[in-house]
Design a protein around this motif. Structure first.
Motif, mmCIF file in Angstrom:
data_model
loop_
_atom_site.group_PDB
_atom_site.id
_atom_site.type_symbol
_atom_site.label_atom_id
_atom_site.label_comp_id
_atom_site.label_asym_id
_atom_site.label_seq_id
_atom_site.Cartn_x
_atom_site.Cartn_y
_atom_site.Cartn_z
ATOM 1 N N UNK A 8 45.659 33.995 56.266
ATOM 2 C CA UNK A 8 46.910 34.704 56.552
ATOM 3 C C UNK A 8 46.815 36.198 56.216
ATOM 4 N N UNK A 9 45.620 36.651 55.797
ATOM 5 C CA UNK A 9 45.408 38.057 55.514
ATOM 6 C C UNK A 9 45.611 38.450 54.062
ATOM 7 N N UNK A 10 45.876 37.485 53.188
ATOM 8 C CA UNK A 10 46.080 37.771 51.773
ATOM 9 C C UNK A 10 44.752 37.779 51.019
ATOM 10 N N UNK A 11 44.740 38.448 49.897
ATOM 11 C CA UNK A 11 43.587 38.408 48.998
ATOM 12 C C UNK A 11 43.874 37.322 47.971
ATOM 13 N N UNK A 12 42.946 36.402 47.789
ATOM 14 C CA UNK A 12 43.202 35.242 46.944
ATOM 15 C C UNK A 12 42.021 34.953 46.024
ATOM 16 N N UNK A 13 42.342 34.443 44.843
ATOM 17 C CA UNK A 13 41.342 34.078 43.846
ATOM 18 C C UNK A 13 41.513 32.609 43.489
ATOM 19 N N UNK A 14 40.412 31.893 43.440
ATOM 20 C CA UNK A 14 40.418 30.503 42.995
ATOM 21 C C UNK A 14 39.732 30.408 41.647
ATOM 22 N N UNK A 15 40.359 29.693 40.727
ATOM 23 C CA UNK A 15 39.788 29.463 39.403
ATOM 24 C C UNK A 15 39.473 27.979 39.310
ATOM 25 N N UNK A 16 38.228 27.673 39.012
ATOM 26 C CA UNK A 16 37.763 26.280 38.974
ATOM 27 C C UNK A 16 36.715 26.134 37.892
ATOM 28 N N UNK A 17 36.798 25.067 37.144
ATOM 29 C CA UNK A 17 35.837 24.819 36.075
ATOM 30 C C UNK A 17 34.539 24.198 36.600
ATOM 31 N N UNK A 18 34.637 23.425 37.666
ATOM 32 C CA UNK A 18 33.487 22.728 38.233
ATOM 33 C C UNK A 18 32.649 23.709 39.070
ATOM 34 N N UNK A 19 31.429 24.011 38.594
ATOM 35 C CA UNK A 19 30.581 24.995 39.261
ATOM 36 C C UNK A 19 30.227 24.579 40.690
ATOM 37 N N UNK A 20 30.035 23.296 40.913
ATOM 38 C CA UNK A 20 29.731 22.815 42.264
ATOM 39 C C UNK A 20 30.853 23.126 43.241
ATOM 40 N N UNK A 21 32.097 22.968 42.801
ATOM 41 C CA UNK A 21 33.233 23.292 43.658
ATOM 42 C C UNK A 21 33.363 24.801 43.887
ATOM 43 N N UNK A 22 33.011 25.586 42.883
ATOM 44 C CA UNK A 22 33.022 27.046 43.049
ATOM 45 C C UNK A 22 32.002 27.451 44.119
ATOM 46 N N UNK A 23 30.791 26.928 44.019
ATOM 47 C CA UNK A 23 29.761 27.244 45.015
ATOM 48 C C UNK A 23 30.165 26.789 46.408
ATOM 49 N N UNK A 46 42.946 27.674 31.185
ATOM 50 C CA UNK A 46 43.654 28.043 29.969
ATOM 51 C C UNK A 46 43.052 29.257 29.264
ATOM 52 N N UNK A 47 41.914 29.731 29.767
ATOM 53 C CA UNK A 47 41.300 30.955 29.257
ATOM 54 C C UNK A 47 41.395 32.080 30.278
ATOM 55 N N UNK A 48 42.193 31.869 31.297
ATOM 56 C CA UNK A 48 42.367 32.836 32.372
ATOM 57 C C UNK A 48 43.760 33.456 32.274
ATOM 58 N N UNK A 49 43.818 34.764 32.262
ATOM 59 C CA UNK A 49 45.103 35.454 32.210
ATOM 60 C C UNK A 49 45.744 35.416 33.598
ATOM 61 N N UNK A 50 46.932 34.877 33.691
ATOM 62 C CA UNK A 50 47.614 34.709 34.968
ATOM 63 C C UNK A 50 48.579 35.846 35.293
ATOM 64 N N UNK A 51 48.665 36.833 34.428
ATOM 65 C CA UNK A 51 49.683 37.872 34.591
ATOM 66 C C UNK A 51 49.449 38.817 35.772
ATOM 67 N N UNK A 52 48.281 38.794 36.383
ATOM 68 C CA UNK A 52 48.001 39.681 37.513
ATOM 69 C C UNK A 52 48.289 39.054 38.876
ATOM 70 N N UNK A 53 48.766 37.832 38.896
ATOM 71 C CA UNK A 53 48.902 37.120 40.165
ATOM 72 C C UNK A 53 50.347 37.038 40.621
ATOM 73 N N UNK A 54 50.545 37.203 41.927
ATOM 74 C CA UNK A 54 51.877 37.099 42.540
ATOM 75 C C UNK A 54 52.281 35.646 42.742
ATOM 76 N N UNK A 55 51.311 34.843 43.152
ATOM 77 C CA UNK A 55 51.542 33.427 43.388
ATOM 78 C C UNK A 55 50.422 32.651 42.704
ATOM 79 N N UNK A 56 50.795 31.655 41.938
ATOM 80 C CA UNK A 56 49.832 30.814 41.229
ATOM 81 C C UNK A 56 49.998 29.408 41.778
#
Length: 120
Positions: A8-23, A46-56
């Motif tokens: 949709x043209x947005x910039x998005x970040x995914x946080x995932x603990x499982x390295x295989x899913x990240x890759x 729980x070690x990720x600061x969420x204060x920079x995100x518009x939508x979580x």
């Protein structure tokens, strides 16, 4: 969800603990041509600061939702939205509920979460 946002043209970040899913997510984003608008990081939520995100958006499990609620109260910006997939925040009335069954999502504002404290 990250790829859908990028589509949709947005910039998005995914946080995932499982390295295989990240890759997998990184490769999928590259394959779909969204790699410039996506970022996938291997990190504990729980070690990720969420204060920079518009939508979580969270695909969580019931046992973590109380902890997530507490984290959101501390880190969620007043103008941000939180979307819970499959499992709602306990004892919080959402701004909106969409879908049904395992496809249900609950949308919360920070004020929704704060209101739950006054009822406790």
């Amino acid at each position: 969800m990250v790829s859908a946002a990028a589509e949709e043209g947005l910039i998005a970040t995914g946080v995932e603990l499982n390295y295989g899913l990240v890759l997998y997510s990184r490769l999928d984003s590259l394959r779909k041509g969204f790699w410039k608008r996506t970022n996938f990081i291997r990190r504990d939520l729980f070690k990720t600061n969420l204060s920079n995100y518009d939508v979580i958006v969270l695909f969580g499990v019931p046992s973590m939702m109380d902890l997530v609620k507490q984290k959101l109260l501390v880190e969620m910006r007043p103008d941000a939205m939180f979307v819970a997939c499959r499992f709602p925040l306990p004892n919080v009335k959402p701004s909106a509920q969409l879908g049904s069954g395992i496809d249900t999502v609950w949308v919360y504002s920070r004020s929704d979460i704060q209101k739950s404290l006054s009822k406790a």
